[in-house]
Design an enzyme around this catalytic site. Structure first.
Site, mmCIF file in Angstrom:
data_model
loop_
_atom_site.group_PDB
_atom_site.id
_atom_site.type_symbol
_atom_site.label_atom_id
_atom_site.label_comp_id
_atom_site.label_asym_id
_atom_site.label_seq_id
_atom_site.Cartn_x
_atom_site.Cartn_y
_atom_site.Cartn_z
ATOM 1 N N HIS A 17 115.488 14.612 -16.771
ATOM 2 C CA HIS A 17 115.471 13.960 -17.992
ATOM 3 C C HIS A 17 113.877 13.972 -18.612
ATOM 4 O O HIS A 17 113.609 13.801 -19.702
ATOM 5 C CB HIS A 17 116.172 12.473 -17.740
ATOM 6 C CG HIS A 17 117.475 12.714 -17.412
ATOM 7 N ND1 HIS A 17 118.507 12.134 -18.208
ATOM 8 C CD2 HIS A 17 118.205 13.274 -16.488
ATOM 9 C CE1 HIS A 17 119.762 12.429 -17.713
ATOM 10 N NE2 HIS A 17 119.745 13.014 -16.873
ATOM 11 N N ASP A 113 117.458 7.437 -23.238
ATOM 12 C CA ASP A 113 118.370 8.515 -22.643
ATOM 13 C C ASP A 113 119.785 8.207 -22.688
ATOM 14 O O ASP A 113 120.230 7.086 -22.889
ATOM 15 C CB ASP A 113 117.825 8.297 -21.117
ATOM 16 C CG ASP A 113 118.455 9.471 -20.156
ATOM 17 O OD1 ASP A 113 117.401 10.388 -20.395
ATOM 18 O OD2 ASP A 113 119.100 9.173 -19.413
ATOM 19 N N GLN A 348 108.120 26.769 -12.019
ATOM 20 C CA GLN A 348 109.321 27.417 -12.547
ATOM 21 C C GLN A 348 109.173 28.084 -13.732
ATOM 22 O O GLN A 348 109.586 29.580 -13.818
ATOM 23 C CB GLN A 348 110.560 26.541 -12.591
ATOM 24 C CG GLN A 348 111.793 27.376 -12.932
ATOM 25 C CD GLN A 348 113.120 26.506 -12.892
ATOM 26 O OE1 GLN A 348 113.359 25.990 -11.913
ATOM 27 N NE2 GLN A 348 113.867 26.043 -14.116
HETATM 28 N N1 UDP Z 1 111.514 22.620 -11.782
HETATM 29 C C1 UDP Z 1 110.099 23.127 -11.544
HETATM 30 N N2 UDP Z 1 110.229 23.717 -10.165
HETATM 31 C C2 UDP Z 1 110.972 23.392 -9.075
HETATM 32 C C3 UDP Z 1 112.295 23.010 -9.385
HETATM 33 C C4 UDP Z 1 112.381 22.458 -10.878
HETATM 34 O O1 UDP Z 1 109.479 23.160 -12.526
HETATM 35 O O2 UDP Z 1 110.902 23.967 -8.143
HETATM 36 C C5 UDP Z 1 111.772 22.136 -13.150
HETATM 37 C C6 UDP Z 1 112.453 23.023 -14.079
HETATM 38 O O3 UDP Z 1 111.499 23.949 -14.661
HETATM 39 C C7 UDP Z 1 113.219 22.179 -14.937
HETATM 40 C C8 UDP Z 1 113.553 20.798 -14.227
HETATM 41 O O4 UDP Z 1 112.421 20.892 -13.226
HETATM 42 O O5 UDP Z 1 112.411 21.801 -15.816
HETATM 43 C C9 UDP Z 1 114.810 20.863 -13.618
HETATM 44 O O6 UDP Z 1 115.642 20.387 -14.717
HETATM 45 P P1 UDP Z 1 116.838 20.815 -14.784
HETATM 46 O O7 UDP Z 1 117.589 20.289 -15.831
HETATM 47 O O8 UDP Z 1 117.229 22.294 -14.670
HETATM 48 O O9 UDP Z 1 117.559 20.582 -13.390
HETATM 49 P P2 UDP Z 1 117.721 18.894 -12.704
HETATM 50 O O10 UDP Z 1 116.484 18.952 -11.832
HETATM 51 O O11 UDP Z 1 117.897 17.910 -13.628
HETATM 52 O O12 UDP Z 1 119.108 19.238 -11.835
#
Ligand code: UDP
Length: 480
Positions: A17, A113, A348
């Site tokens: 978020h 949010d 990522q």
């Molecule tokens: N992310 C990252 N590295 C990691 C895991 C996640 O940069 O090892 C970032 C990813 O690029 C995204 C966010 O964290 O921007 C995760 O959001 P997402 O909606 O995909 O999943 P959530 O974490 O909410 O389940």
């Protein structure tokens, strides 16, 4: 000197978020000349990814930290009740929000949010127009807004029939948001409450775009005609990080390793900030990756057997055990030349953007879906919790950039053979080539939806073009 219009933004807890809120905040400041107060609820133990996100920000973007929630106010025995916990954290923070707002210059609009509707009352008392920002798909938003109409007609504990929202793809019971599948749980009540309150927002921003979900966005516009009170919906996506600074040695080494790999030869395996696997599922995944003999980058975190969202509040920094404690014996040695195992967190977006990355085994969090879309990387869908199954279905059945492994009947996990099959299919088979071609097409649609300088494009609400711009006299910033 003319005062810049001032927006307050209030993301819910969780990196998934926080990230799209922060990206929108940066755009409001840098591309639209607004001033943003970015209000975050501290955690007792902020994770380093969260800490990094909130540093090096533009000068007109001020972070305001509210104290962590009182642990006794958010004490719930069931760790899977994610929506309840998030909602209680936000509810508890309201007592700090009011005094914080009182110290700020006048706020022209408040963006909250999807789980932050607790602020509606406060904003109404203070006469601040409030907008919801849904950092999920338009399809999920449609469910959120439509459920209050549907709920009185529902019978029983579970969803037995597909949920039919007019002109939207029906939501199969199996795909229903995990936390609200059981209507007797408090997560369902909270979701319903947020959907009900959201109907009184000035407007709703959603991180999607017409090229991706045009049909659903149009359907949202027509819900009003069917007697459902829906505020104006603005599709402002894809709001995605455009890159990331590689500040850590581990990240720099990872990118160097990718530099040495052939084009599109590496599979990224990652379950977002919150996803965790059980120990037995992790074993199957490890063997499957090894059997596939494809190159990979795997973001590994300590397994959890009681939940699949075990790192939601700390981005995996809870685990203290070494990888070797839960990966199969000798795995790390055997895959040394094949892949990289990264602990807890990888850059990522930098990995997805890299030319060596060919596919993404993802839990289908909405940000990950959008990041993959913007980089033209096809997905192996491995949804875990929240609305991730809906995202996987949308991307596989409508957008067609996804391959879905089958769960082993009776066991509820993906076998190593199935992992090997889908990894090979996407990395070396014809199916993979077709997915890649389609992913490149969707990427073009995503790029078209974002201006060259990253600002938000024109959006349509009920056939009227709107643009997110510096406002007119009053307090509305989305003007025709
Ligand atoms: N992310 C990252 N590295 C990691 C895991 C996640 O940069 O090892 C970032 C990813 O690029 C995204 C966010 O964290 O921007 C995760 O959001 P997402 O909606 O995909 O999943 P959530 O974490 O909410 O389940």
């Amino acid at each position: 000197m003319e005062m810049k219009p001032h927006i307050a933004m209030f993301p819910g807890p969780g990196i998934g978020h926080l990230t799209p809120f922060l990206e929108l905040a940066k755009r409001l400041v840098l591309a639209h000349g607004l001033q943003v107060s970015f209000i975050v609820i501290d955690t007792l133990d902020p994770s380093s990814p969260q800490h990094k996100l909130l540093t090096s920000l533009p000068s007109d973007l001020t972070v305001i930290r509210l104290p962590p929630a009182d642990p006794s106010a958010i004490l719930i025995p069931d760790v899977t009740l994610l929506i309840t916990r998030i909602s209680l954290i936000v509810k508890d923070s309201i007592r700090f929000l009011k005094p914080a707002l009182a110290k700020l210059p006048p706020v022209h609009a408040f963006i909250t949010d999807v789980f932050g509707t607790e602020v509606f009352e406060t904003c109404s008392e203070l006469r601040i127009p409030v907008y919801s920002y849904v950092t999920a798909s338009a399809w999920t938003l449609a469910l959120c807004l439509y459920l209050p109409k549907l709920d009185p007609d529902l019978d029983g504990e579970f969803f037995y029939e597909p949920v039919r929202i007019p002109d939207c793809t029906p939501i199969r019971p199996d795909d229903m948001i995990d936390q609200i599948k059981n209507r007797k749980m408090t997560d369902y009540d909270w979701f319903l409450l947020h959907g009900t309150r959201m109907r009184s927002a000035e407007g709703v921003l959603v991180n999607s775009w017409e090229g991706l979900e045009g049909g659903t966005l149009a359907a949202l516009g027509r819900l009003v005609d069917g007697g459902v009170s829906v505020p104006p919906v603005h599709a402002i996506g894809p709001v995605v990080r455009d890159g990331e600074e590689l500040v850590e040695q581990e990240g720099i080494e990872l990118i160097k390793w990718l530099d040495d790999q052939p084009v599109c030869s590496v599979l990224l395996v990652s379950f977002g900030s919150g996803g965790t696997l059980s120990r037995s599922q992790m074993t199957e995944l490890a063997h499957g990756l090894e059997m596939s003999q494809q190159r990979f980058v795997w973001v590994v975190r300590e397994p959890t057997d009681d939940t699949v969202s075990g790192s939601y509040f700390n981005a995996g920094e809870n685990g203290a055990k070494p990888n070797s404690d839960y990966l199969p014996d000798g795995f790390l040695d055997r895959v040394r030349c094949l892949g990289r195992v990264v602990r807890n967190w990888a850059p990522q977006m930098a990995v997805l953007r890299h030319r060596s990355t060919g596919a993404f085994l993802s839990h289908c969090g909405w940000n990950s879906c959008l990041e993959s879309t913007l980089t033209g990387v096809p997905i192996i869908a491995w949804p875990l919790f929240a609305e991730q199954k809906m995202n996987a279905t949308l991307l596989s059945e409508e957008i067609k950039v996804v391959i879905r492994p089958a769960v082993e009947p009776g066991k509820g996990i993906m076998s190593r053979e199935e992992v090997e099959r889908v990894v090979r299919a996407v990395m070396e088979g014809d199916e993979g080539k077709a997915l890649k071609t389609r992913a490149e097409e969707v990427k073009m649609s995503a790029l078209k939806a974002v201006d060259h300088d990253g600002t938000v494009e024109y959006v349509t609400w009920r056939n009227i073009p709107h643009r997110l711009v510096r406002g007119r006299e009053g307090d509305l910033y989305w003007i025709v």
